[in-house]
Enzyme design. Structure first.
Site, short mmCIF file in Angstrom:
data_model
loop_
_atom_site.label_atom_id
_atom_site.label_comp_id
_atom_site.label_asym_id
_atom_site.label_seq_id
_atom_site.Cartn_x
_atom_site.Cartn_y
_atom_site.Cartn_z
N MET A 64 0.84 -1.20 0.00
CA MET A 64 0.00 0.00 0.00
C MET A 64 0.88 1.25 0.00
SD MET A 64 -3.12 -1.19 2.52
CE MET A 64 -2.23 -0.63 3.93
N PRO A 65 1.62 1.49 -1.10
CA PRO A 65 2.42 2.71 -1.14
C PRO A 65 1.51 3.94 -1.08
CG PRO A 65 2.39 1.64 -3.29
CD PRO A 65 1.71 0.72 -2.33
N HIS A 66 1.95 4.93 -0.35
CA HIS A 66 1.12 6.13 -0.19
C HIS A 66 2.00 7.34 0.06
CE1 HIS A 66 1.64 4.30 3.78
NE2 HIS A 66 1.65 5.54 4.25
N ALA A 67 1.42 8.50 -0.18
CA ALA A 67 2.13 9.75 0.07
C ALA A 67 1.10 10.86 0.26
CB ALA A 67 3.04 10.08 -1.12
N LEU A 102 -2.05 5.01 -2.89
CA LEU A 102 -2.97 5.99 -2.32
C LEU A 102 -2.26 7.31 -2.18
CD1 LEU A 102 -5.85 6.32 -1.22
CD2 LEU A 102 -5.00 5.60 1.01
#
Length: 153
Positions: A64-67, A102
């Site tokens: 779930m990579p997110h920034a 996300l």
């Protein structure tokens, strides 16, 4: 909140081919850039900074990579089922084949936490993950993650 709130049907991808974690993040950042009209040079470094703090590979073949970005006004997601799993330095050392990118507004902590929790609940559920892996196409992938009953997908 359901995943449908920030994942459009056009943003579900089946059979994505990438050779590495970096290539995957570059690919997803480019797609997000196109959809949001935000420079990839803003998105990719933010994702990489988050990964530098610790892998967003949460286990079970899921990442779930997110920034958080100033240019993002509301949560935005991309869901990809990879053709071949890639090493993502996940917490369980297993390769990843389901990835939910996300991008979140820089503020709005409550909304951001709700979006992250929503994705985590869906993708870490073994029944949902299995259904996503069995989805025939992008439409089925989107329907199966969107919060609707699995039998409807």
């Amino acid at each position: 909140m359901t995943v449908d709130a920030f994942l459009a049907p056009a943003d579900a991808l089946v059979g994505l081919r990438v050779a590495s974690k970096r290539a995957l993040l570059e690919n997803l950042a480019g797609r997000a850039s196109d959809r949001l009209a935000i420079a990839v040079d803003e998105i990719l470094p933010a994702l990489l900074r988050c990964e530098d703090l610790g892998s967003t590979g949460v286990g079970g073949g899921v990442a779930m990579p997110h920034a958080r970005l100033d240019a993002v006004r509301r949560p935005f997601g991309l869901l990809a089922r990879l053709r071949e799993p890639v090493d993502f330095e996940a917490v369980d050392d297993q390769p990843v084949d389901l990835v939910f990118l996300l991008l979140l507004p820089a503020g709005g902590e409550s909304q951001n936490l709700n979006a992250l929790a929503c994705v985590a609940r869906r993708l870490r559920d073994p029944e949902t993950a299995a259904a996503l892996r069995d989805a025939r196409d992008a439409g089925a992938l989107h329907a199966r993650v969107g919060g609707r009953a699995l039998s409807q997908a």
